[in-house]
Write a protein that holds these residues in place. Structure first.
Motif, PDB file in Angstrom:
ATOM      1  N   LYS A   1      63.295  50.792  34.234  1.00 52.45           N
ATOM      2  CA  LYS A   1      62.492  49.561  34.239  1.00 52.45           C
ATOM      3  C   LYS A   1      61.005  49.822  33.984  1.00 52.45           C
TER       4      LYS A   1
ATOM      5  N   ALA B   1      53.785  51.077  35.839  1.00 53.91           N
ATOM      6  CA  ALA B   1      53.178  49.740  35.697  1.00 53.91           C
ATOM      7  C   ALA B   1      51.682  49.777  35.958  1.00 53.91           C
TER       8      ALA B   1
ATOM      9  N   ALA C   1      47.847  51.950  37.212  1.00 54.88           N
ATOM     10  CA  ALA C   1      47.243  52.538  38.399  1.00 54.88           C
ATOM     11  C   ALA C   1      47.665  51.668  39.578  1.00 54.88           C
TER      12      ALA C   1
ATOM     13  N   ILE D   1      47.286  49.232  42.077  1.00 48.35           N
ATOM     14  CA  ILE D   1      46.299  48.171  42.324  1.00 48.35           C
ATOM     15  C   ILE D   1      46.024  48.028  43.822  1.00 48.35           C
TER      16      ILE D   1
ATOM     17  N   GLY E   1      47.172  52.040  33.411  1.00 47.03           N
ATOM     18  CA  GLY E   1      47.199  53.496  33.587  1.00 47.03           C
ATOM     19  C   GLY E   1      48.500  54.120  33.099  1.00 47.03           C
TER      20      GLY E   1
ATOM     21  N   GLU F   1      44.245  45.373  32.107  1.00 51.91           N
ATOM     22  CA  GLU F   1      43.183  45.449  33.113  1.00 51.91           C
ATOM     23  C   GLU F   1      42.274  44.229  33.123  1.00 51.91           C
TER      24      GLU F   1
HETATM   25  C1  HXC Z   1      50.697  48.519  42.624  1.00 47.81           C
HETATM   26  C2  HXC Z   1      52.529  47.512  41.676  1.00 47.81           C
HETATM   27  C3  HXC Z   1      51.956  47.661  40.382  1.00 47.81           C
HETATM   28  C4  HXC Z   1      50.681  48.283  40.294  1.00 47.81           C
HETATM   29  C5  HXC Z   1      53.854  46.668  40.190  1.00 47.81           C
HETATM   30  N1  HXC Z   1      53.697  46.910  41.493  1.00 47.81           N
HETATM   31  N2  HXC Z   1      52.810  47.124  39.493  1.00 47.81           N
HETATM   32  N3  HXC Z   1      51.885  47.952  42.761  1.00 47.81           N
HETATM   33  N4  HXC Z   1      50.091  48.678  41.444  1.00 47.81           N
HETATM   34  N5  HXC Z   1      50.086  48.487  39.108  1.00 47.81           N
HETATM   35  C6  HXC Z   1      54.626  46.577  42.585  1.00 47.81           C
HETATM   36  C7  HXC Z   1      54.643  45.092  42.869  1.00 47.81           C
HETATM   37  O1  HXC Z   1      53.568  44.734  43.714  1.00 47.81           O
HETATM   38  C8  HXC Z   1      55.978  44.951  43.573  1.00 47.81           C
HETATM   39  O2  HXC Z   1      55.917  45.400  44.910  1.00 47.81           O
HETATM   40  C9  HXC Z   1      56.855  45.943  42.836  1.00 47.81           C
HETATM   41  O3  HXC Z   1      55.948  46.875  42.207  1.00 47.81           O
HETATM   42  C10 HXC Z   1      57.696  45.308  41.756  1.00 47.81           C
HETATM   43  O4  HXC Z   1      56.840  44.564  40.900  1.00 47.81           O
HETATM   44  P1  HXC Z   1      57.086  43.023  40.527  1.00 47.81           P
HETATM   45  O5  HXC Z   1      55.806  42.465  40.095  1.00 47.81           O
HETATM   46  O6  HXC Z   1      57.787  42.331  41.629  1.00 47.81           O
HETATM   47  O7  HXC Z   1      58.086  43.176  39.294  1.00 47.81           O
HETATM   48  P2  HXC Z   1      58.268  42.143  38.076  1.00 47.81           P
HETATM   49  O8  HXC Z   1      58.234  40.735  38.560  1.00 47.81           O
HETATM   50  O9  HXC Z   1      59.462  42.626  37.345  1.00 47.81           O
HETATM   51  O10 HXC Z   1      56.963  42.337  37.149  1.00 47.81           O
HETATM   52  C11 HXC Z   1      56.708  43.600  36.511  1.00 47.81           C
HETATM   53  C12 HXC Z   1      55.235  43.654  35.982  1.00 47.81           C
HETATM   54  C13 HXC Z   1      54.279  43.338  37.160  1.00 47.81           C
HETATM   55  C14 HXC Z   1      55.050  42.640  34.855  1.00 47.81           C
HETATM   56  C15 HXC Z   1      55.001  45.057  35.426  1.00 47.81           C
HETATM   57  O11 HXC Z   1      54.613  44.162  38.260  1.00 47.81           O
HETATM   58  C16 HXC Z   1      52.832  43.587  36.840  1.00 47.81           C
HETATM   59  O12 HXC Z   1      52.197  42.790  36.140  1.00 47.81           O
HETATM   60  N6  HXC Z   1      52.265  44.669  37.377  1.00 47.81           N
HETATM   61  C17 HXC Z   1      50.856  44.993  37.233  1.00 47.81           C
HETATM   62  C18 HXC Z   1      50.596  45.489  35.843  1.00 47.81           C
HETATM   63  C19 HXC Z   1      49.108  45.855  35.675  1.00 47.81           C
HETATM   64  O13 HXC Z   1      48.232  44.968  35.772  1.00 47.81           O
HETATM   65  N7  HXC Z   1      48.830  47.108  35.432  1.00 47.81           N
HETATM   66  C20 HXC Z   1      47.480  47.568  35.253  1.00 47.81           C
HETATM   67  C21 HXC Z   1      46.986  48.085  36.557  1.00 47.81           C
HETATM   68  S1  HXC Z   1      45.268  48.565  36.444  1.00 47.81           S
HETATM   69  P3  HXC Z   1      55.910  44.395  46.173  1.00 47.81           P
HETATM   70  O14 HXC Z   1      56.047  45.332  47.337  1.00 47.81           O
HETATM   71  O15 HXC Z   1      54.594  43.707  46.122  1.00 47.81           O
HETATM   72  O16 HXC Z   1      57.062  43.482  45.950  1.00 47.81           O
HETATM   73  C22 HXC Z   1      45.320  50.011  35.620  1.00 47.81           C
HETATM   74  C23 HXC Z   1      44.103  50.475  34.923  1.00 47.81           C
HETATM   75  C24 HXC Z   1      43.282  51.386  35.644  1.00 47.81           C
HETATM   76  O17 HXC Z   1      46.289  50.652  35.494  1.00 47.81           O
HETATM   77  C25 HXC Z   1      41.881  51.177  35.268  1.00 47.81           C
HETATM   78  C26 HXC Z   1      41.100  50.415  36.258  1.00 47.81           C
HETATM   79  C27 HXC Z   1      41.836  49.317  36.942  1.00 47.81           C
END
Ligand code: HXC
Length: 257
Positions: A59, A63, A65, A67, A108, A131
């Motif tokens: 899956k 996803a 860094a 958050i 990330g 981001e």
């Molecule tokens: C912490 C995360 C996470 C993340 C997902 N989870 N992504 N926790 N950091 N980046 C956790 C969710 O909180 C959840 O836990 C569990 O993983 C499953 O995720 P869901 O959202 O319930 O799954 P789904 O509905 O299938 O959606 C999948 C997804 C979504 C579309 C990928 O999770 C999402 O949008 N994630 C964030 C993506 C993102 O913005 N990434 C960039 C991060 S910033 P719980 O316990 O809450 O149910 C980055 C850049 C760094 O990486 C630079 C500075 C910021």
């Protein structure tokens, strides 16, 4: 606890590193960073290993860094810790590292894949730099590596809108090397890694160094760097063996140490 967030296995001359935080879609917290970097550096230091495959779950490759870990940090905490600096060590290893991406490679996660030497994507892969939706910008090299990989037009589109692209668009854009059926991703990535690991190890290391130099230098200087490396290979047993094997119509037996 080197197996909590990351699983490490040897498959012949290949080390397989698997991100293992499925409950968080492999969100990259600091502990995971430390473990991934340690595992890949250990593989790099092992004379019996010629390539690394870095992968996630079906899956999610990752996803992003973590958050939840970042949310409450302030500027000075980020600056003092030099948040994300540790990932740079991954780009310093000398053996080839392949990212095998299934599912989400966001933020990330996309940046981690781009730190690898090549990306093999499953048909279900989704890449993006979302981001901007969190009120920040890429922080693990995304604005730089994505732009070098796919050019300004696509990089601006992704970084400014935060939209995801699928595997086909990622391949069209030059972000990934190959797209393979989702169920055979690992098999295909391990086969590519095994092929690379079957070459002369020092020559593969120099080939990687030469390609990476294209991202760090001007053309004339890069071409001279390549030619100097090329000349130096004529001081190695692998050049003699490779060229002799060709003329003798037999497979070459390269130095793998
Ligand atoms: C912490 C995360 C996470 C993340 C997902 N989870 N992504 N926790 N950091 N980046 C956790 C969710 O909180 C959840 O836990 C569990 O993983 C499953 O995720 P869901 O959202 O319930 O799954 P789904 O509905 O299938 O959606 C999948 C997804 C979504 C579309 C990928 O999770 C999402 O949008 N994630 C964030 C993506 C993102 O913005 N990434 C960039 C991060 S910033 P719980 O316990 O809450 O149910 C980055 C850049 C760094 O990486 C630079 C500075 C910021």
């Amino acid at each position: 606890d080197l197996v909590e967030n990351v699983l490490v296995e040897r498959r012949g001359r290949v080390t397989l590193v698997t991100l293992n935080r499925p409950e968080a879609l492999n969100a990259l917290n600091l502990a995971t960073m430390t473990e991934v970097v340690a595992a890949v550096r250990a593989a790099d230091a092992d004379p019996g290993v010629g390539a690394v495959v870095l992968t996630g779950s079906a899956k999610a490759f990752a996803a992003g860094a973590d958050i939840k870990e970042m949310a409450s940090q302030d500027h000075l905490q980020m600056y003092r810790a030099d948040w994300f600096r540790g990932w740079e060590d991954l780009t310093r290893v000398r053996i080839p590292v392949i990212a095998a991406v299934s599912g989400y490679a966001l933020g990330g996660g996309c940046e981690l894949a781009m730190m690898c030497d090549l990306i093999i994507a499953a048909e279900n892969a989704k890449f993006g730099q979302p981001e901007i939706n969190l009120g920040v910008i890429p922080g693990m090299g995304g604005s730089q590596r994505l732009t070098r990989a796919v050019g300004k037009a696509k990089a601006m589109d992704l970084v400014l809108t935060g939209r995801m692209i699928d595997a086909a668009e990622a391949e069209r854009s030059g972000l990934v090397s190959r797209v393979v059926p989702t169920e055979s991703l690992l098999e295909e990535a391990l086969a590519v890694a095994e092929t690379i690991a079957s070459k002369s190890k020092p020559v593969a290391m120099m080939a990687k160094e030469a390609v990476n130099t294209a991202f760090e230098t001007g053309l004339a200087q890069g071409v001279v760097f390549e030619r100097r490396l090329f000349h130096s290979l004529f001081g190695t047993p692998d050049q003699m063996e490779g060229m002799a094997a060709f003329q003798e119509k037999r497979p070459a037996e390269f130095n793998q140490g």
